[in-house]
Design an enzyme around this catalytic site. Structure first.
Site, PDB file in Angstrom:
ATOM      1  N   ARG A 258      -3.885   5.679   2.306  1.00 54.07           N
ATOM      2  CA  ARG A 258      -2.665   4.974   1.869  1.00 54.07           C
ATOM      3  C   ARG A 258      -1.664   5.907   1.172  1.00 54.07           C
ATOM      4  NH1 ARG A 258      -5.001   2.720   4.929  1.00 54.07           N
ATOM      5  NH2 ARG A 258      -5.892   0.631   4.927  1.00 54.07           N
TER       6      ARG A 258
ATOM      7  N   SER B 239      -1.446  -6.149  -0.091  1.00 51.22           N
ATOM      8  CA  SER B 239      -2.516  -5.657  -0.964  1.00 51.22           C
ATOM      9  C   SER B 239      -1.915  -5.040  -2.218  1.00 51.22           C
ATOM     10  CB  SER B 239      -3.359  -4.613  -0.229  1.00 51.22           C
ATOM     11  OG  SER B 239      -4.018  -5.193   0.874  1.00 51.22           O
TER      12      SER B 239
ATOM     13  N   GLU C  65      -1.341  -0.225  -5.014  1.00 50.74           N
ATOM     14  CA  GLU C  65      -0.864   0.199  -3.694  1.00 50.74           C
ATOM     15  C   GLU C  65       0.577  -0.251  -3.509  1.00 50.74           C
ATOM     16  OE1 GLU C  65      -1.719  -1.168   0.877  1.00 50.74           O
ATOM     17  OE2 GLU C  65      -3.466  -0.569  -0.327  1.00 50.74           O
TER      18      GLU C  65
END
Length: 301
Positions: free
Chosen positions: A174, A225, A295
């Site tokens: 990520r 998320s 995130e």
């Protein structure tokens, strides 16, 4: 501000608005006004926009489809540039595609799967833009953007554009080089896809999309998320095991469907969401001695 707007309008860079509510451009439906909101009509329009804004020392923020974004209720000072219509071009070649940073990722995955192109099925349920997906190295189901990106045309804050190869993007979980080391934004991406069985690829993507629909609360305003998975743990499972599902502060609530999602119950504020994020962080550290890192991209003045 009037002078800047005049210059941008004269340069025909694209849509230019003043005091545009950013809640209209985030999937969680939170965010106050931007002093200046610009949606460039082309890469050339984007370059002109950056030149003009830099000439006036105007702070610049870049957003895509707003699916992994939190913006304060007081909005953002300076200019917000949206990669959307105008940066959503698509050119197909035999073994690769060239696609604009504003192109919707789900739409791209759907089109390519129907053409029997393998490599994007994992993205069938990710509601962001191509540019945002490259920036975040978005992924799911064992794959991510690093597996298919050949190179990325990156816009840097000084207005320069530069192609970065897959290796130069320094992808990891990520993360890409654009988030920290070389802060920048993906304007265009070249992706390598393989020919495959169309029915098989379509079925694979449908399976992934169905899984997301059944396990994630995208029927409610949310920002995707919230936390990166603190591997080998999974953020959603930690939140669930800590008994936090359904916990609510103001109008922000931890989803009862998935522990790594915060949903807007209708009147959530930026402060509600941030308070909930802090509560989750503290609880998980106390219970499991695990540090949670966000995130979601948080833009603040």
């Amino acid at each position: 501000m009037e002078t800047i707007i005049q210059k941008l309008t004269e340069a025909n860079v694209g849509k230019v608005k003043e005091n545009e509510l950013l809640s209209k451009h985030t999937t969680i439906k939170i965010g106050g006004p931007a002093d200046l909101f610009i949606e460039p009509n082309s890469i050339e329009g984007l370059k002109k926009t950056i030149e003009i804004l830099n000439a006036f020392n105007t702070p610049i923020r870049v957003i895509g489809r707003g699916s992994n974004l939190l913006i304060p209720d007081e909005g953002l000072r300076g200019a917000v540039i949206k990669f959307g219509v105008g940066l959503d071009h698509l050119e197909e070649n035999e073994d690769h595609i060239t696609v604009g940073g504003g192109y919707p990722l789900v739409k791209l995955a759907t089109i390519m799967s129907r053409k029997g192109k393998r490599g994007l099925a994992f993205a069938g349920g990710i509601p962001g833009s191509v540019g945002g997906a490259v920036y975040m190295n978005a992924g799911a189901h064992g794959s991510d953007m690093s597996n298919i990106l050949v190179k990325s045309l990156v816009l840097f804050p000084d207005g320069t554009l530069e192609w970065l190869t897959n290796k130069e993007m320094k992808f990891s979980y990520r993360t890409s080089v654009l988030q920290e080391e070389r802060r920048g934004y993906c304007v265009e991406a070249v992706l390598k896809l393989e020919n495959g069985d169309k029915e098989e690829i379509v079925e694979e993507m449908k399976k992934y999309k169905d899984y997301r629909r059944d396990t994630q609360p995208w029927s409610h305003p949310c920002c995707g998320s919230v936390f990166r998975n603190p591997l080998p743990n999974h953020a959603g499972k930690l939140v669930q095991d800590a008994g936090l599902k359904g916990y609510q502060i103001g109008g922000a609530k931890i989803s009862e469907l998935h522990g790594n999602f915060i949903v807007n119950e209708g009147n959530a504020t930026f402060e509600d969401v941030m308070a909930l994020i802090d509560h989750i962080k503290k609880t998980i550290v106390e219970k499991y001695d695990v540090k949670m890192e966000t995130e979601v991209e948080i833009l603040e003045n």
